[in-house]
Write an enzyme that holds these catalytic residues in place. Sequence first.
Site, PDB file in Angstrom:
ATOM      1  N   GLY A 136     -25.023   2.944   2.518  1.00 27.47           N
ATOM      2  CA  GLY A 136     -24.091   3.527   1.538  1.00 27.47           C
ATOM      3  C   GLY A 136     -24.427   3.068   0.129  1.00 27.47           C
ATOM      4  N   GLY A 169     -23.144   4.151  -2.855  1.00 26.88           N
ATOM      5  CA  GLY A 169     -22.145   4.773  -3.737  1.00 26.88           C
ATOM      6  C   GLY A 169     -21.800   3.852  -4.889  1.00 26.88           C
ATOM      7  N   LYS A 201       0.871  -1.171   0.000  1.00 29.85           N
ATOM      8  CA  LYS A 201       0.000   0.000   0.000  1.00 29.85           C
ATOM      9  C   LYS A 201       0.906   1.219   0.000  1.00 29.85           C
ATOM     10  CE  LYS A 201      -4.526   0.768   0.616  1.00 29.85           C
ATOM     11  NZ  LYS A 201      -5.682   0.009   0.153  1.00 29.85           N
TER      12      LYS A 201
END
Length: 363
Positions: free
Chosen positions: A185, A187, A80
Amino acid sequence: MNVFSHPEFDNHEQVCFLTDPKTGLKAIVAVHNSSRGPALGGCRMYPYASDEEALRDVLRLSKGMTYKSALANLDLGGGKSVIIGDPRQHKTEELMEAMGRCLEQLGGRYIAAEDSGTSVPDLKVMGRCTTQVAGVSTHIGFDGKPSDGDPSPATAYGTFVGLKAAVQHKLGRTDLTGLKVAIQGIGNVGYRLARHLHEAGAQLWVYDIHQDQMDRAVEEFGATPVSAEEILTLPVDVVAPCALGAVLNDTSIPQLQAKVVAGAANNQLERPDHDALLMQHGILYAPDFVINAGGIIDVFHGRTGYEPEKVRAHVETIGDTLSEIFTRSDRDSRPTGIIANELAEERFDFVPSQQDGSLAKAG
Ligand code: NAD
């Protein structure tokens, strides 16, 4: 700031601090484990309050990627990166190019994908200076529709497949007609999950902080809009968290009436041991880093040669992996999150942590 003795440090192979004074770039890359392949993971841009906070995030999230990729059977390690800065104020093309140059110097040990604060266009700018970016290829997606590399459709489909596996395991049903699902949510992922569920005949309840997102689900899928307080406590079959993390906690778990929690949001458990609390309440929890791996599967194939049917079949293995986790969990009477971690550790060169052996969380 400690690194090797940091509470989140867990035998990470490499941690690089990157700077470019000309553009103001300050970034950290962490490669947690590369025994399965190069470390692939999102590049997050966030206005961290301190360098320590950024380090903590990148150490934790890179470890999570090792577990996620191993469970998705990808030839990838876990990594990451974080760029310290406010994406709305500090993101410039020059900064993204500088990040690209830094990644190129890592020689392919880490491959960046989009994450919160970065988007496909940002990755494309980075890609001017490095080949070590993923999720930027345009192709026909696993669903036969044109794709610009956005992993959300695959994440939503994988979550749908995983939700079905959880429903079959816990409720003994394969037909979703009339199944009651509450989605928190609506989205990129939540909206597409809602569409899959609607097409399968499920009944939906939705909440999103943005009214227009909810209106769309009401209009298109006949969903029932509810309040923030209600969404997790409804008498439904399944709760699907698709917004933010830490929603499964000491307060919310005792209030859940659903028997299944299966959603795409990352880091749904406030603490690792909340999977045990869910189990105590008789709730089957689909570990987030297993069920939401569709996106990384999609991104991986985008780099290695995208064949839509192959990608679809790979995403569908999420259901099999979850079924194995659920079965082991029942057999051993141990929480699904712990079982998922152990299953992942069987699949990479696992070295026990010198810290507390705390559970991985996916990024
Ligand atoms: P998104 O930003 O498109 O959607 C999140 C939605 O949640 C938005 O509509 C937002 O308004 C809403 N929201 C924010 N706070 C809320 C709250 N308190 N209550 C209810 N709704 C709220 O993000 P996304 O890409 O759909 O991702 C959703 C989740 O899935 C995130 O946790 C993300 O980390 C995780 N995830 C996404 C992918 C992917 O491919 N996009 C992959 C793996 C995991």
